[in-house]
Design an enzyme around this catalytic site. Structure first.
Site, PDB file in Angstrom:
ATOM      1  N   PHE A 175       0.861  -1.184   0.000  1.00 13.60           N
ATOM      2  CA  PHE A 175       0.000   0.000   0.000  1.00 13.60           C
ATOM      3  C   PHE A 175       0.894   1.230   0.000  1.00 13.60           C
ATOM      4  O   PHE A 175       1.765   1.377   0.847  1.00 13.60           O
ATOM      5  CB  PHE A 175      -0.936   0.036   1.226  1.00 13.60           C
ATOM      6  CG  PHE A 175      -1.916   1.175   1.137  1.00 13.60           C
ATOM      7  CD1 PHE A 175      -3.070   1.061   0.376  1.00 13.60           C
ATOM      8  CD2 PHE A 175      -1.669   2.386   1.772  1.00 13.60           C
ATOM      9  CE1 PHE A 175      -3.962   2.129   0.250  1.00 13.60           C
ATOM     10  CE2 PHE A 175      -2.552   3.458   1.653  1.00 13.60           C
ATOM     11  CZ  PHE A 175      -3.702   3.321   0.890  1.00 13.60           C
ATOM     12  N   LYS A 214       2.737  10.048   8.305  1.00 11.70           N
ATOM     13  CA  LYS A 214       2.060   9.565   9.513  1.00 11.70           C
ATOM     14  C   LYS A 214       2.612  10.157  10.821  1.00 11.70           C
ATOM     15  O   LYS A 214       2.273  11.278  11.159  1.00 11.70           O
ATOM     16  CB  LYS A 214       2.081   8.042   9.531  1.00 11.70           C
ATOM     17  CG  LYS A 214       1.144   7.447   8.461  1.00 11.70           C
ATOM     18  CD  LYS A 214       0.819   6.020   8.744  1.00 11.70           C
ATOM     19  CE  LYS A 214      -0.037   5.353   7.683  1.00 11.70           C
ATOM     20  NZ  LYS A 214      -1.473   5.528   7.890  1.00 11.70           N
ATOM     21  N   ASP A 229       9.397   2.614   1.545  1.00 10.66           N
ATOM     22  CA  ASP A 229       8.226   3.358   1.989  1.00 10.66           C
ATOM     23  C   ASP A 229       8.090   3.130   3.494  1.00 10.66           C
ATOM     24  O   ASP A 229       7.638   2.086   3.953  1.00 10.66           O
ATOM     25  CB  ASP A 229       6.981   2.860   1.240  1.00 10.66           C
ATOM     26  CG  ASP A 229       5.706   3.569   1.708  1.00 10.66           C
ATOM     27  OD1 ASP A 229       5.722   4.182   2.791  1.00 10.66           O
ATOM     28  OD2 ASP A 229       4.686   3.476   0.997  1.00 10.66           O
TER      29      ASP A 229
HETATM   30  C1  LIG Z   1       3.100   2.254   3.785  1.00 10.01           C
HETATM   31  C2  LIG Z   1       2.178   3.375   3.451  1.00 10.01           C
HETATM   32  N1  LIG Z   1       2.476   4.207   2.438  1.00 10.01           N
HETATM   33  C3  LIG Z   1       1.682   5.236   2.111  1.00 10.01           C
HETATM   34  C4  LIG Z   1       0.501   5.472   2.770  1.00 10.01           C
HETATM   35  C5  LIG Z   1      -0.379   6.614   2.369  1.00 10.01           C
HETATM   36  O1  LIG Z   1      -0.298   7.650   3.290  1.00 10.01           O
HETATM   37  P1  LIG Z   1      -1.374   8.826   3.305  1.00 10.01           P
HETATM   38  O2  LIG Z   1      -2.667   8.240   3.698  1.00 10.01           O
HETATM   39  O3  LIG Z   1      -0.828   9.805   4.294  1.00 10.01           O
HETATM   40  O4  LIG Z   1      -1.406   9.397   1.926  1.00 10.01           O
HETATM   41  C6  LIG Z   1       0.138   4.632   3.832  1.00 10.01           C
HETATM   42  C7  LIG Z   1      -1.130   4.838   4.553  1.00 10.01           C
HETATM   43  O5  LIG Z   1      -1.670   3.977   5.203  1.00 10.01           O
HETATM   44  C8  LIG Z   1       0.997   3.567   4.177  1.00 10.01           C
HETATM   45  O6  LIG Z   1       0.701   2.712   5.175  1.00 10.01           O
END
Ligand SMILES: Cc1ncc(COP(=O)(O)O)c(C=O)c1O
Length: 391
Positions: free
Chosen positions: A128, A244, A215
């Site tokens: 994700f 986050k 990520d």
């Molecule tokens: C690993 C990872 N990358 C990216 C995101 C996306 O972040 P945002 O919701 O702040 O756009 C998330 C959100 O859950 C995530 O867990």
């Protein structure tokens, strides 16, 4: 209930009015133990005095100027993040998806600069990365992509935790310029790859001249027991993304580059009006300073182990609990059947949790969690999961 909010979320029937530490209070005054932290965001707990003070001071001094000018807090924060991660420089955004957009653009430009006409990025099944068109195209979940027409091309997908699959695509596709990978898959169900996975990905990247991009939107900021998830593996990535917990609730994202690629994104290639403004970077600076002073990574590691061990004991005799996976304070209790309804049952019992991948109870409690609070989570979950599985 119909209101004027777009229905992108199926919301639980509760409105919180106030938070303090690990607890939230709803409009009726009912108290909840927050074992989810707004999905890994409020890692220092709610209304942390140091963060609140920083925001409040900054709000009455200077909130926004744009990136047309230097921003003191942004420079300080970038220096700290680079010191902690071994990276070289930072682009600030406002969310995880935006941080990943920056990473994707960086990788594509890196490829273009090398003469690759159609740069591809290796991404993982079950991953994700966000909900913008580029990041949902990178995401390995059909449900996130369905209905949105043509996805962004340029992603080559392989199974997570499968090094041979990466080696195979390397031989077949000369257009690959990077790998984008989560050190632990969060939304995918708290999936922890085998030891050595990132290290071997690093070697593959070095062999082929690819960028290793991690990520760390969910795993970063002490969540897994290190400042950043990659630090368990003794490697350095070329690109890392954060969001986050970086602002403990104030929106901020970051894309960090290693020295070898710190000049790929040049003036005019990328930008953000709000990214890294004085307010969000003041919050993030307070977060970094507080986490360093409190040694949050050690608490994440110790409380994570405690929760894992005690949950395993509490649930040992319960039929239908498959296993528990954890890395620091990122925990997944895997059940034999789908268990979405546990979220509402836990809410009723005064506990905030999440269910992901259908059958995984996910816990992302604050890094400030005490043993007493951990015991409260365990007790409530034992009762709920036992009753649920006996149904
Ligand atoms: C690993 C990872 N990358 C990216 C995101 C996306 O972040 P945002 O919701 O702040 O756009 C998330 C959100 O859950 C995530 O867990």
């Amino acid at each position: 209930m119909m209101d004027s909010i777009m229905t992108t979320y199926g919301r639980l029937p509760v409105t919180f009015r106030r938070g303090e530490g690990s607890y939230l209070y709803d409009t009726e005054g009912k108290k909840y133990l927050d074992a989810l932290c707004g999905i890994a965001v409020t890692s220092l707990g709610h209304a942390h005095p140091k963060v609140a003070e920083a925001i409040s001071k900054q709000a009455s001094t200077l909130v926004h100027t744009s990136n047309l000018y230097h921003i003191e807090n942004q420079t300080k924060l970038a220096d700290k993040l680079c010191q902690l991660s071994g990276m070289s420089n930072v682009f600030f955004a406002n969310s995880g998806a935006e941080a990943n957009e920056a990473a994707i653009k960086l990788a594509r430009l890196y490829g273009t600069n090398k003469g690759v006409e159609n740069p591809h990025i290796v991404v993982m099944k079950g991953s994700f990365h966000g909900r913008t068109m580029a990041t949902l195209s990178a995401t390995g979940n059909k449900k996130v992509q369905e209905g949105f027409g043509a996805l962004l091309p340029g992603f080559t997908r392989v199974p997570y935790n499968d090094l041979d699959a990466v080696r195979r695509v390397a031989k077949k596709n000369e257009d690959i310029v990077a790998i984008l990978v989560e050190p632990v898959q969060g939304e995918g169900g708290v999936i922890i790859p085998e030891d050595g996975y990132l290290k071997t990905l690093r070697e593959i990247c070095d062999k082929w001249g690819w960028l290793l991009m991690v990520d760390e939107v969910q795993t970063g900021m002490c969540r897994t027991g290190e400042w950043f998830g990659f630090q368990h593996s003794g490697i350095q990535p070329d690109v890392m993304t954060l969001a986050k917990a970086l602002g403990n609730g104030v929106p901020i994202g970051a894309c960090l580059a290693a020295e070898s690629v710190n000049d790929v994104l040049r003036p005019g290639t990328h930008g953000s009006t709000f990214g890294g403004n004085p307010l969000s970077t003041s919050a993030a600076l307070a977060v970094v300073e507080t986490m360093a002073a409190a040694d949050s990574k050690t608490n994440a590691s110790e409380m994570g182990e405690y929760l894992h061990t005690e949950l395993a004991t509490a649930l040992a005799e319960v039929d239908g609990v498959k296993l528990i996976r954890s890395k620091g304070l990122m925990l997944g209790i895997v059940l034999e059947k789908d268990c979405g309804e546990l979220v509402a049952q836990a809410l009723e019992a005064g506990l905030l949790i999440n269910v992901t991948a259908g059958n995984v109870v996910r816990l992302l409690p604050p890094l400030t969690l005490s043993q007493q609070e951990a015991d409260e989570i365990i007790l409530t979950l034992k009762t709920l999961i036992t009753a649920f599985l006996q149904q």
